[in-house]
Scaffold this motif. Structure first.
Motif, PDB file in Angstrom:
ATOM      1  N   ALA A  28       0.850  -1.195   0.000  1.00  0.00           N
ATOM      2  CA  ALA A  28       0.000   0.000   0.000  1.00  0.00           C
ATOM      3  C   ALA A  28       0.883   1.240   0.000  1.00  0.00           C
ATOM      4  N   GLY A  29       0.535   2.193  -0.858  1.00  0.00           N
ATOM      5  CA  GLY A  29       1.290   3.432  -0.953  1.00  0.00           C
ATOM      6  C   GLY A  29       2.461   3.389  -1.916  1.00  0.00           C
ATOM      7  N   PHE A  30       2.791   2.198  -2.437  1.00  0.00           N
ATOM      8  CA  PHE A  30       3.906   2.053  -3.382  1.00  0.00           C
ATOM      9  C   PHE A  30       3.591   2.827  -4.658  1.00  0.00           C
ATOM     10  N   GLN A  31       4.545   3.646  -5.119  1.00  0.00           N
ATOM     11  CA  GLN A  31       4.338   4.413  -6.341  1.00  0.00           C
ATOM     12  C   GLN A  31       4.695   3.580  -7.567  1.00  0.00           C
ATOM     13  N   LEU A  32       3.780   3.549  -8.525  1.00  0.00           N
ATOM     14  CA  LEU A  32       4.005   2.825  -9.774  1.00  0.00           C
ATOM     15  C   LEU A  32       4.597   3.798 -10.786  1.00  0.00           C
ATOM     16  N   SER A  33       5.831   3.563 -11.184  1.00  0.00           N
ATOM     17  CA  SER A  33       6.508   4.420 -12.145  1.00  0.00           C
ATOM     18  C   SER A  33       6.121   4.009 -13.563  1.00  0.00           C
ATOM     19  N   GLU A  34       5.448   4.905 -14.238  1.00  0.00           N
ATOM     20  CA  GLU A  34       5.005   4.641 -15.604  1.00  0.00           C
ATOM     21  C   GLU A  34       6.197   4.368 -16.526  1.00  0.00           C
ATOM     22  N   VAL A  35       7.242   5.147 -16.372  1.00  0.00           N
ATOM     23  CA  VAL A  35       8.433   4.995 -17.217  1.00  0.00           C
ATOM     24  C   VAL A  35       9.094   3.647 -16.949  1.00  0.00           C
ATOM     25  N   ARG A  36       9.314   3.326 -15.671  1.00  0.00           N
ATOM     26  CA  ARG A  36       9.997   2.072 -15.327  1.00  0.00           C
ATOM     27  C   ARG A  36       9.179   0.864 -15.777  1.00  0.00           C
ATOM     28  N   TRP A  60      -7.573  -1.036  -7.337  1.00  0.00           N
ATOM     29  CA  TRP A  60      -6.247  -1.504  -6.927  1.00  0.00           C
ATOM     30  C   TRP A  60      -5.273  -0.362  -6.724  1.00  0.00           C
ATOM     31  N   ILE A  61      -5.423   0.713  -7.500  1.00  0.00           N
ATOM     32  CA  ILE A  61      -4.522   1.857  -7.371  1.00  0.00           C
ATOM     33  C   ILE A  61      -5.330   3.143  -7.329  1.00  0.00           C
ATOM     34  N   THR A  62      -4.673   4.206  -6.874  1.00  0.00           N
ATOM     35  CA  THR A  62      -5.242   5.550  -6.939  1.00  0.00           C
ATOM     36  C   THR A  62      -4.253   6.418  -7.693  1.00  0.00           C
ATOM     37  N   THR A  63      -4.752   7.448  -8.344  1.00  0.00           N
ATOM     38  CA  THR A  63      -3.888   8.351  -9.083  1.00  0.00           C
ATOM     39  C   THR A  63      -4.141   9.768  -8.611  1.00  0.00           C
ATOM     40  N   THR A  64      -3.058  10.468  -8.322  1.00  0.00           N
ATOM     41  CA  THR A  64      -3.124  11.858  -7.907  1.00  0.00           C
ATOM     42  C   THR A  64      -2.467  12.703  -8.989  1.00  0.00           C
ATOM     43  N   PRO A  65      -3.213  13.664  -9.563  1.00  0.00           N
ATOM     44  CA  PRO A  65      -2.623  14.494 -10.616  1.00  0.00           C
ATOM     45  C   PRO A  65      -1.307  15.137 -10.167  1.00  0.00           C
ATOM     46  N   MET A  67       1.305  13.850  -9.287  1.00  0.00           N
ATOM     47  CA  MET A  67       2.068  13.063  -8.319  1.00  0.00           C
ATOM     48  C   MET A  67       2.298  11.636  -8.791  1.00  0.00           C
ATOM     49  N   GLY A  68       1.301  11.031  -9.432  1.00  0.00           N
ATOM     50  CA  GLY A  68       1.463   9.680  -9.939  1.00  0.00           C
ATOM     51  C   GLY A  68       0.418   8.711  -9.441  1.00  0.00           C
ATOM     52  N   SER A  69       0.660   7.430  -9.713  1.00  0.00           N
ATOM     53  CA  SER A  69      -0.245   6.349  -9.314  1.00  0.00           C
ATOM     54  C   SER A  69       0.381   5.565  -8.177  1.00  0.00           C
ATOM     55  N   PHE A  70      -0.459   5.200  -7.215  1.00  0.00           N
ATOM     56  CA  PHE A  70      -0.006   4.524  -6.007  1.00  0.00           C
ATOM     57  C   PHE A  70      -0.923   3.349  -5.709  1.00  0.00           C
ATOM     58  N   VAL A  71      -0.370   2.301  -5.099  1.00  0.00           N
ATOM     59  CA  VAL A  71      -1.188   1.181  -4.660  1.00  0.00           C
ATOM     60  C   VAL A  71      -2.147   1.711  -3.605  1.00  0.00           C
ATOM     61  N   ALA A  72      -3.409   1.346  -3.739  1.00  0.00           N
ATOM     62  CA  ALA A  72      -4.448   1.826  -2.821  1.00  0.00           C
ATOM     63  C   ALA A  72      -4.211   1.329  -1.399  1.00  0.00           C
ATOM     64  N   ASP A  73      -4.600   2.142  -0.426  1.00  0.00           N
ATOM     65  CA  ASP A  73      -4.488   1.748   0.982  1.00  0.00           C
ATOM     66  C   ASP A  73      -5.495   0.662   1.325  1.00  0.00           C
ATOM     67  N   SER A  74      -6.662   0.735   0.701  1.00  0.00           N
ATOM     68  CA  SER A  74      -7.719  -0.254   0.928  1.00  0.00           C
ATOM     69  C   SER A  74      -7.957  -0.983  -0.393  1.00  0.00           C
ATOM     70  N   LEU A  75      -7.629  -2.269  -0.420  1.00  0.00           N
ATOM     71  CA  LEU A  75      -7.699  -3.030  -1.665  1.00  0.00           C
ATOM     72  C   LEU A  75      -9.045  -3.723  -1.838  1.00  0.00           C
ATOM     73  N   PRO A  76      -9.435  -3.992  -3.081  1.00  0.00           N
ATOM     74  CA  PRO A  76     -10.671  -4.729  -3.332  1.00  0.00           C
ATOM     75  C   PRO A  76     -10.599  -6.131  -2.724  1.00  0.00           C
TER      76      PRO A  76
END
Length: 85
Positions: A28-36, A60-65, A67-76
């Motif tokens: 949870a909270g891990f940032q997903l790097s689009e480039v990587r 599964w993830i949230t996106t903050t303009p 800032m990027g996309s992050f694994v959601a704190d509360s998962l499905p």
């Protein structure tokens, strides 16, 4: 990762990222790097964006303009997605 030619690449990438989240590799909270990730999977960023859109819509993830996309704190719930893999 070898892609199954019978399924869209973005869908297979979304499935792999979901496996990494549920397996604890992406906590949870891990940032997903689009480039990587686009480099890792050998796809262009548009394909990766389709995968992240599906993950966001599934919760599964949230996106903050800007800032990027992050694994959601509360998962499905797991049972809701078992047929997706």
């Amino acid at each position: 990762m070898e892609f199954d030619p019978r399924r869209p690449k973005w869908q297979q990438i979304a499935d792999e990222i979901t496996r990494r989240i549920t397996g604890g590799q992406y906590p949870a909270g891990f940032q997903l790097s689009e480039v990587r990730l686009s480099e890792e999977f050998g796809v262009n960023r548009d394909t990766l964006r389709k995968a992240t859109r599906a993950l966001r819509e599934s919760g599964w993830i949230t996106t903050t303009p800007s800032m990027g996309s992050f694994v959601a704190d509360s998962l499905p719930a797991e049972d809701e997605h078992q047929g997706d893999a």
